[in-house]
Design a protein around this motif. Structure first.
Motif, mmCIF file in Angstrom:
data_model
loop_
_atom_site.group_PDB
_atom_site.id
_atom_site.type_symbol
_atom_site.label_atom_id
_atom_site.label_comp_id
_atom_site.label_asym_id
_atom_site.label_seq_id
_atom_site.Cartn_x
_atom_site.Cartn_y
_atom_site.Cartn_z
ATOM 1 N N GLY A 16 0.828 -1.200 0.000
ATOM 2 C CA GLY A 16 0.000 0.000 0.000
ATOM 3 C C GLY A 16 0.862 1.250 0.000
ATOM 4 N N THR A 17 0.350 2.290 -0.617
ATOM 5 C CA THR A 17 1.098 3.543 -0.666
ATOM 6 C C THR A 17 1.225 4.167 0.718
ATOM 7 O OG1 THR A 17 -0.927 4.751 -1.210
ATOM 8 C CG2 THR A 17 0.472 4.059 -3.065
ATOM 9 N N GLY A 18 0.378 3.744 1.646
ATOM 10 C CA GLY A 18 0.431 4.289 3.001
ATOM 11 C C GLY A 18 1.138 3.390 4.002
ATOM 12 N N SER A 19 1.874 2.392 3.514
ATOM 13 C CA SER A 19 2.554 1.471 4.417
ATOM 14 C C SER A 19 3.610 2.201 5.233
ATOM 15 C CB SER A 19 3.214 0.332 3.641
ATOM 16 O OG SER A 19 3.914 -0.513 4.537
ATOM 17 N N THR A 40 8.041 -7.207 -10.246
ATOM 18 C CA THR A 40 7.225 -6.007 -10.416
ATOM 19 C C THR A 40 6.728 -5.538 -9.047
ATOM 20 O OG1 THR A 40 5.206 -7.290 -10.769
ATOM 21 C CG2 THR A 40 6.424 -6.627 -12.737
ATOM 22 N N LEU A 41 6.546 -4.253 -8.940
ATOM 23 C CA LEU A 41 6.030 -3.646 -7.722
ATOM 24 C C LEU A 41 4.713 -2.977 -8.047
ATOM 25 C CD1 LEU A 41 6.224 -2.581 -4.812
ATOM 26 C CD2 LEU A 41 7.554 -0.663 -5.712
ATOM 27 N N THR A 42 3.677 -3.343 -7.319
ATOM 28 C CA THR A 42 2.372 -2.706 -7.475
ATOM 29 C C THR A 42 2.076 -1.940 -6.197
ATOM 30 O OG1 THR A 42 1.606 -4.500 -8.901
ATOM 31 C CG2 THR A 42 -0.079 -3.093 -7.923
ATOM 32 N N ALA A 43 1.976 -0.631 -6.314
ATOM 33 C CA ALA A 43 1.662 0.235 -5.176
ATOM 34 C C ALA A 43 0.160 0.492 -5.185
ATOM 35 C CB ALA A 43 2.437 1.539 -5.283
ATOM 36 N N VAL A 44 -0.503 0.098 -4.124
ATOM 37 C CA VAL A 44 -1.961 0.170 -4.040
ATOM 38 C C VAL A 44 -2.371 1.417 -3.265
ATOM 39 C CG1 VAL A 44 -4.026 -1.043 -3.275
ATOM 40 C CG2 VAL A 44 -2.056 -2.353 -4.088
ATOM 41 N N PRO A 45 -3.116 2.316 -3.920
ATOM 42 C CA PRO A 45 -3.559 3.527 -3.219
ATOM 43 C C PRO A 45 -4.626 3.213 -2.170
ATOM 44 C CG PRO A 45 -4.429 3.476 -5.453
ATOM 45 C CD PRO A 45 -3.539 2.276 -5.305
ATOM 46 N N ARG A 46 -4.772 4.128 -1.206
ATOM 47 C CA ARG A 46 -5.760 4.006 -0.131
ATOM 48 C C ARG A 46 -5.600 2.701 0.633
ATOM 49 N NH1 ARG A 46 -8.527 4.907 -4.547
ATOM 50 N NH2 ARG A 46 -9.821 3.079 -4.319
ATOM 51 N N CYS A 47 -4.359 2.359 0.904
ATOM 52 C CA CYS A 47 -4.068 1.101 1.581
ATOM 53 C C CYS A 47 -2.743 1.246 2.311
ATOM 54 C CB CYS A 47 -3.974 -0.001 0.522
ATOM 55 S SG CYS A 47 -3.788 -1.643 1.198
ATOM 56 N N HIS A 49 -0.093 -1.456 4.772
ATOM 57 C CA HIS A 49 0.788 -2.593 4.516
ATOM 58 C C HIS A 49 0.059 -3.893 4.190
ATOM 59 C CE1 HIS A 49 4.657 -4.570 4.618
ATOM 60 N NE2 HIS A 49 4.159 -5.493 5.410
ATOM 61 N N TRP A 50 -1.149 -4.083 4.673
ATOM 62 C CA TRP A 50 -1.838 -5.361 4.515
ATOM 63 C C TRP A 50 -2.819 -5.320 3.347
ATOM 64 C CZ3 TRP A 50 -3.261 -7.737 9.873
ATOM 65 C CH2 TRP A 50 -2.086 -7.971 10.583
ATOM 66 N N VAL A 51 -2.313 -5.333 2.160
ATOM 67 C CA VAL A 51 -3.154 -5.276 0.964
ATOM 68 C C VAL A 51 -4.137 -6.442 0.945
ATOM 69 C CG1 VAL A 51 -3.137 -5.272 -1.565
ATOM 70 C CG2 VAL A 51 -1.321 -4.111 -0.310
ATOM 71 N N GLN A 52 -3.683 -7.607 1.342
ATOM 72 C CA GLN A 52 -4.539 -8.795 1.300
ATOM 73 C C GLN A 52 -5.765 -8.669 2.197
ATOM 74 O OE1 GLN A 52 -1.542 -8.586 2.641
ATOM 75 N NE2 GLN A 52 -1.302 -9.897 4.432
ATOM 76 N N ILE A 53 -5.715 -7.809 3.174
ATOM 77 C CA ILE A 53 -6.859 -7.606 4.067
ATOM 78 C C ILE A 53 -7.611 -6.321 3.698
ATOM 79 C CG2 ILE A 53 -7.526 -7.111 6.467
ATOM 80 C CD1 ILE A 53 -5.178 -8.979 7.278
ATOM 81 N N GLU A 54 -6.865 -5.249 3.512
ATOM 82 C CA GLU A 54 -7.483 -3.944 3.281
ATOM 83 C C GLU A 54 -8.113 -3.806 1.898
ATOM 84 O OE1 GLU A 54 -4.895 -0.673 4.494
ATOM 85 O OE2 GLU A 54 -3.759 -2.156 5.633
ATOM 86 N N ARG A 55 -7.549 -4.471 0.912
ATOM 87 C CA ARG A 55 -8.060 -4.409 -0.466
ATOM 88 C C ARG A 55 -8.089 -5.829 -1.032
ATOM 89 N NH1 ARG A 55 -7.133 0.543 -3.098
ATOM 90 N NH2 ARG A 55 -8.535 -0.310 -4.643
#
Length: 73
Positions: A16-19, A40-47, A49-55
């Motif tokens: 996440g971009t907010g990690s 590859t790096l995917t930066a997820v907005p509005r998230c 560190h826990w992309v798997q939970i938050e998004r």
């Protein structure tokens, strides 16, 4: 690890971009083309560190894409 092995690693990193644990800037520098050319790096907005939970929906779609199982809709 020998460079030839590093070149063969295919790896997706989602963060996440907010990690506050590992910044996107740090990851981008760490995953240089020279070190891991197939990563590859995917930066997820509005998230954070826990992309798997938050998004979760986005996370599952990215994992399916990486594994070559994306749905053709």
């Amino acid at each position: 690890m020998p460079e030839t092995l590093l070149e063969r690693i295919e790896h997706d990193i989602l963060t996440g971009t907010g990690s506050r644990i590992v910044s996107c800037r740090f990851l981008a520098r760490s995953i240089s083309i020279e070190r891991l050319p197939n990563a590859t790096l995917t930066a997820v907005p509005r998230c954070s560190h826990w992309v798997q939970i938050e998004r979760a929906e986005l996370f599952h779609a990215e994992v399916a894409r990486f594994l070559g199982q994306e749905k053709n809709t």
